[in-house]
Write a protein that holds these residues in place. Structure first.
Motif, mmCIF file in Angstrom:
data_model
loop_
_atom_site.group_PDB
_atom_site.id
_atom_site.type_symbol
_atom_site.label_atom_id
_atom_site.label_comp_id
_atom_site.label_asym_id
_atom_site.label_seq_id
_atom_site.Cartn_x
_atom_site.Cartn_y
_atom_site.Cartn_z
ATOM 1 N N LYS A 72 0.837 -1.197 0.000
ATOM 2 C CA LYS A 72 0.000 0.000 0.000
ATOM 3 C C LYS A 72 0.876 1.254 0.000
ATOM 4 C CE LYS A 72 -4.158 1.805 2.199
ATOM 5 N NZ LYS A 72 -4.645 2.401 0.984
ATOM 6 N N GLY A 73 0.555 2.177 -0.881
ATOM 7 C CA GLY A 73 1.323 3.413 -0.960
ATOM 8 C C GLY A 73 2.716 3.168 -1.504
ATOM 9 N N ILE A 74 3.493 4.213 -1.573
ATOM 10 C CA ILE A 74 4.853 4.122 -2.108
ATOM 11 C C ILE A 74 5.720 3.280 -1.162
ATOM 12 C CG2 ILE A 74 6.846 5.436 -2.957
ATOM 13 C CD1 ILE A 74 4.050 5.878 -4.438
ATOM 14 N N CYS A 75 5.625 3.563 0.137
ATOM 15 C CA CYS A 75 6.431 2.818 1.120
ATOM 16 C C CYS A 75 6.090 1.333 1.095
ATOM 17 C CB CYS A 75 6.209 3.389 2.518
ATOM 18 S SG CYS A 75 6.898 5.040 2.736
ATOM 19 N N PHE A 85 12.140 4.017 -5.134
ATOM 20 C CA PHE A 85 10.941 4.482 -5.824
ATOM 21 C C PHE A 85 10.954 6.003 -5.752
ATOM 22 C CE2 PHE A 85 6.251 3.027 -6.499
ATOM 23 C CZ PHE A 85 6.076 3.955 -7.501
ATOM 24 N N VAL A 86 11.101 6.638 -6.913
ATOM 25 C CA VAL A 86 11.083 8.098 -7.009
ATOM 26 C C VAL A 86 9.778 8.494 -7.676
ATOM 27 C CG1 VAL A 86 12.232 10.138 -7.944
ATOM 28 C CG2 VAL A 86 13.595 8.164 -7.219
ATOM 29 N N GLU A 106 7.838 12.388 -3.817
ATOM 30 C CA GLU A 106 8.306 11.495 -2.748
ATOM 31 C C GLU A 106 9.426 10.615 -3.281
ATOM 32 O OE1 GLU A 106 6.395 8.357 0.508
ATOM 33 O OE2 GLU A 106 5.186 8.973 -1.200
ATOM 34 N N ILE A 107 10.352 10.275 -2.393
ATOM 35 C CA ILE A 107 11.396 9.304 -2.718
ATOM 36 C C ILE A 107 11.484 8.339 -1.542
ATOM 37 C CG2 ILE A 107 13.240 10.801 -1.844
ATOM 38 C CD1 ILE A 107 15.103 9.552 -3.959
ATOM 39 N N VAL A 108 11.544 7.050 -1.859
ATOM 40 C CA VAL A 108 11.672 6.014 -0.835
ATOM 41 C C VAL A 108 12.815 5.094 -1.249
ATOM 42 C CG1 VAL A 108 10.526 4.123 0.378
ATOM 43 C CG2 VAL A 108 9.201 6.134 -0.325
ATOM 44 N N VAL A 109 13.752 4.869 -0.321
ATOM 45 C CA VAL A 109 14.915 4.025 -0.585
ATOM 46 C C VAL A 109 14.950 2.932 0.483
ATOM 47 C CG1 VAL A 109 17.437 3.972 -0.746
ATOM 48 C CG2 VAL A 109 16.164 5.922 -1.687
ATOM 49 N N THR A 127 8.053 20.396 -3.183
ATOM 50 C CA THR A 127 8.545 20.901 -4.461
ATOM 51 C C THR A 127 8.262 19.857 -5.535
ATOM 52 O OG1 THR A 127 10.349 22.004 -3.280
ATOM 53 C CG2 THR A 127 10.631 21.693 -5.661
ATOM 54 N N PRO A 128 7.664 20.246 -6.659
ATOM 55 C CA PRO A 128 7.434 19.264 -7.727
ATOM 56 C C PRO A 128 8.749 18.760 -8.329
ATOM 57 C CG PRO A 128 6.101 21.250 -8.060
ATOM 58 C CD PRO A 128 7.079 21.546 -6.961
ATOM 59 N N ASP A 129 8.852 17.448 -8.500
ATOM 60 C CA ASP A 129 9.959 16.782 -9.203
ATOM 61 C C ASP A 129 11.360 17.271 -8.802
ATOM 62 O OD1 ASP A 129 11.223 15.084 -10.954
ATOM 63 O OD2 ASP A 129 10.737 16.230 -12.750
#
Length: 150
Positions: A72-75, A85-86, A106-109, A127-129
Motif C-alpha cells: 500500500k502506498g509508495i512505502c 521508488f522516485v 516522494e522518494i523512498v529508498v 517541491t514538484p519533481d
C-alpha cells in the motif's frame, strides 16, 4: 551538496552515547534542515513478523500513517519491490497515500541489513519533481551507514 552532509551523517551514527532511535531522529533532522526540498524525512521499519511497516524516527509534520501494509502506498510498494521508488508527481500515482496536501513528490529508498529489507527512508517534498540520481545515491549511502548500527 548532498555529499557534503556525509561526514555529519557518519558523526551522528558514530555517537554511541545516544540510542539508535535518537541517532536516526538526528539524521532525519539533519537532512530536513539542510536540504531545502526535503520537507518530511522519516524511517519506516518492518513491524516484527507482520507484513507491514511501522513508523520510526522522523522529522517534519506529524503523520497519521504510523502503520503501512506491504503493497500500500509508495512505502508499502518498496517493502515488496526492494527497489528505490522516485515519484516526481504524487498526484499521478494511483497507489499513493496522501500524508499532506502540500506534498508534491516522494522518494523512498529501502534499507537492507545482511541483504534483508528491514525498512526504508522516506522523504516527502513540497517541491514538484526535485529528486535526482544524486538524491538516490546519497540516501543509499545513508541507509548503508544506518544498517551498520541496527
Amino acid at each position: 551538496m548532498l555529499t557534503s552532509l556525509e561526514p555529519e551523517v557518519l558523526k551522528i551514527l558514530d555517537d554511541k552515547s545516544q540510542s539508535v532511535e535518537a541517532r536516526l531522529g538526528e539524521i532525519c533532522e539533519l537532512l530536513r534542515s539542510h536540504v531545502n526540498y526535503y520537507d518530511w524525512v522519516g524511517f519506516y521499519f518492518r513491524n516484527g513478523d507482520k507484513e507491514e511497516l511501522k513508523l520510526g524516527p522522523y522529522a517534519g509534520a506529524p503523520t497519521d500513517h504510523t502503520i503501512i501494509p506491504f503493497g500500500k502506498g509508495i512505502c508499502g510498494q518498496v517493502a515488496l519491490s526492494n527497489q528505490n521508488f522516485v515519484v516526481p508527481d504524487v498526484a499521478a500515482q494511483d497507489n499513493y497515500i496522501a500524508c499532506s496536501i502540500t506534498v508534491k513528490a516522494e522518494i523512498v529508498v529501502p534499507l537492507f541489513v545482511n541483504g534483508e529489507n528491514v525498512g526504508q527512508i522516506d522523504i516527502d517534498s513540497n517541491t514538484p519533481d526535485p529528486f535526482t540520481e544524486a538524491d538516490e545515491r546519497f540516501l543509499e549511502f545513508v541507509n548503508r551507514e544506518v544498517a551498520k548500527i541496527l
